[in-house]
Design a protein around this motif. Structure first.
Motif, PDB file in Angstrom:
ATOM      1  N   SER A  98       0.845  -1.202   0.000  1.00  0.00           N
ATOM      2  CA  SER A  98       0.000   0.000   0.000  1.00  0.00           C
ATOM      3  C   SER A  98       0.875   1.245   0.000  1.00  0.00           C
ATOM      4  N   CYS A 123     -10.197  -8.015 -13.344  1.00  0.00           N
ATOM      5  CA  CYS A 123      -9.700  -6.703 -12.921  1.00  0.00           C
ATOM      6  C   CYS A 123      -9.441  -5.796 -14.122  1.00  0.00           C
ATOM      7  N   ASN A 125      -8.761  -2.671 -14.238  1.00  0.00           N
ATOM      8  CA  ASN A 125      -7.719  -1.658 -14.052  1.00  0.00           C
ATOM      9  C   ASN A 125      -6.334  -2.247 -13.821  1.00  0.00           C
ATOM     10  N   CYS A 152       0.133  -2.419  -6.113  1.00  0.00           N
ATOM     11  CA  CYS A 152      -0.227  -1.436  -5.094  1.00  0.00           C
ATOM     12  C   CYS A 152      -1.748  -1.330  -5.000  1.00  0.00           C
ATOM     13  N   ILE A 153      -2.297  -1.623  -3.832  1.00  0.00           N
ATOM     14  CA  ILE A 153      -3.738  -1.510  -3.608  1.00  0.00           C
ATOM     15  C   ILE A 153      -3.985  -0.790  -2.283  1.00  0.00           C
ATOM     16  N   PRO A 154      -5.179  -0.272  -2.070  1.00  0.00           N
ATOM     17  CA  PRO A 154      -5.441   0.493  -0.847  1.00  0.00           C
ATOM     18  C   PRO A 154      -5.352  -0.316   0.442  1.00  0.00           C
ATOM     19  N   ARG A 229     -12.564  -0.689  -1.292  1.00  0.00           N
ATOM     20  CA  ARG A 229     -11.561   0.172  -1.923  1.00  0.00           C
ATOM     21  C   ARG A 229     -10.670  -0.614  -2.882  1.00  0.00           C
ATOM     22  N   ASN A 230     -10.345  -1.851  -2.514  1.00  0.00           N
ATOM     23  CA  ASN A 230      -9.564  -2.694  -3.420  1.00  0.00           C
ATOM     24  C   ASN A 230     -10.326  -2.999  -4.701  1.00  0.00           C
ATOM     25  N   CYS A 232     -12.682  -1.265  -6.076  1.00  0.00           N
ATOM     26  CA  CYS A 232     -12.752  -0.048  -6.893  1.00  0.00           C
ATOM     27  C   CYS A 232     -11.425   0.211  -7.598  1.00  0.00           C
ATOM     28  N   ALA A 233     -10.336   0.063  -6.869  1.00  0.00           N
ATOM     29  CA  ALA A 233      -9.016   0.344  -7.434  1.00  0.00           C
ATOM     30  C   ALA A 233      -8.669  -0.616  -8.571  1.00  0.00           C
ATOM     31  N   LEU A 234      -9.043  -1.883  -8.416  1.00  0.00           N
ATOM     32  CA  LEU A 234      -8.720  -2.890  -9.427  1.00  0.00           C
ATOM     33  C   LEU A 234      -9.752  -2.951 -10.553  1.00  0.00           C
TER      34      LEU A 234
END
Length: 265
Positions: A98, A123, A125, A152-154, A229-230, A232-234
């Motif tokens: 992170s 995924c 993203n 890198c993930i939240p 959050r993960n 969304c990020a991915l």
């Protein structure tokens, strides 16, 4: 991305009422073509359905992988011991971290073996992964070498739950993991606005509030938030995953309201 209206405030922590969904894009076709050229023209739904059948066996192989980085420098490749030969070999080792690590402390990196097709199929993203087809060892206990990919993930601490779900698609197992207790199937199979489901949710929340103090419930809520959050990020738009997060969040908010005596708005 979350509803800005606080549902419950506990000292310095304010929890949003709902976990909102960003606008997802579909997984780029080139991401699939890069890791599995033979599937480049195969519909994603077909690929995902196939992975849902194969996923549990693939996950079992990952559970038997033993790896240890030899130094503080992340290598480009890593030798791993394979203890289960029942399905496809892992293709990559994810080095998950992170950006939010304290400035004064060393960045913590956790290693997770994975199959590139599982990540690439879900995924949107995720950067394009390189093709990797390690040969299965002749017997259990032997090693293979796979590439290492920084990710890198939240919230790295809940990546195992996310990864397991992508392999199994078991919404019941994910919810039981997030809430530390089984959840009535009606909460994720029936109309959430029905009286039956509302009653089941309230009973589930009441039981949870009885079994766990408020600070434990808050920690579980933060884990669900990290999972969100993960996702969304991915760029993971899997409907079952989002249903599980919605159910877990709703149950935990109701449990916290009961535990703290506060009104859920």
């Amino acid at each position: 991305m979350a509803d800005a209206t606080p549902a419950i405030s506990m000292t310095s922590v304010s929890l949003p009422r709902y976990l909102s969904r960003p606008a997802f894009r579909e997984v780029p076709k080139q991401n699939i073509a890069a890791v599995a050229p033979e599937l480049a023209d195969t519909p994603l739904t077909y690929i995902r359905d196939g992975l849902e059948c194969l996923g549990p066996d693939m996950l079992q192989v990952l559970a038997g992988v033993k790896a240890e980085a030899a130094s503080n420098v992340l290598p480009k490749e890593l030798s791993v011991v394979i203890n289960d030969l029942s399905s496809d070999m892992p293709t990559h080792m994810l080095a998950v971290y992170s950006r939010q690590a304290p400035a004064a402390s060393k960045r913590r990196v956790k290693l997770f073996p994975t199959h590139n097709i599982v990540l690439s199929a879900h995924c949107a993203n995720l950067p394009i992964l390189q093709q990797s087809n390690p040969t299965s060892p002749e017997k259990a206990g032997e090693s293979i070498t796979i590439p290492v990919v920084p990710l890198c993930i939240p919230a790295p601490e809940v990546f195992p739950q996310l990864s397991t779900f992508l392999y199994t698609k078991r919404i019941d197992y994910l919810l039981a993991t997030l809430l530390s207790q089984p959840v009535p199937p009606a909460l994720y199979t029936e109309d959430p606005t029905s009286e039956r489901v509302r009653s089941a949710l309230q009973q589930c929340a009441s039981k949870l509030a009885t079994l766990a103090p408020a600070h434990v419930l808050l920690a579980r809520a933060m884990s669900v938030n990290g999972l969100w959050r993960n996702a969304c990020a991915l760029g993971i738009g899997d409907e079952k995953l989002w249903c599980a997060m919605d159910v877990a969040w709703e149950v935990l908010l109701h449990a916290l309201a009961i535990s703290t005596g506060k009104q859920l708005v």
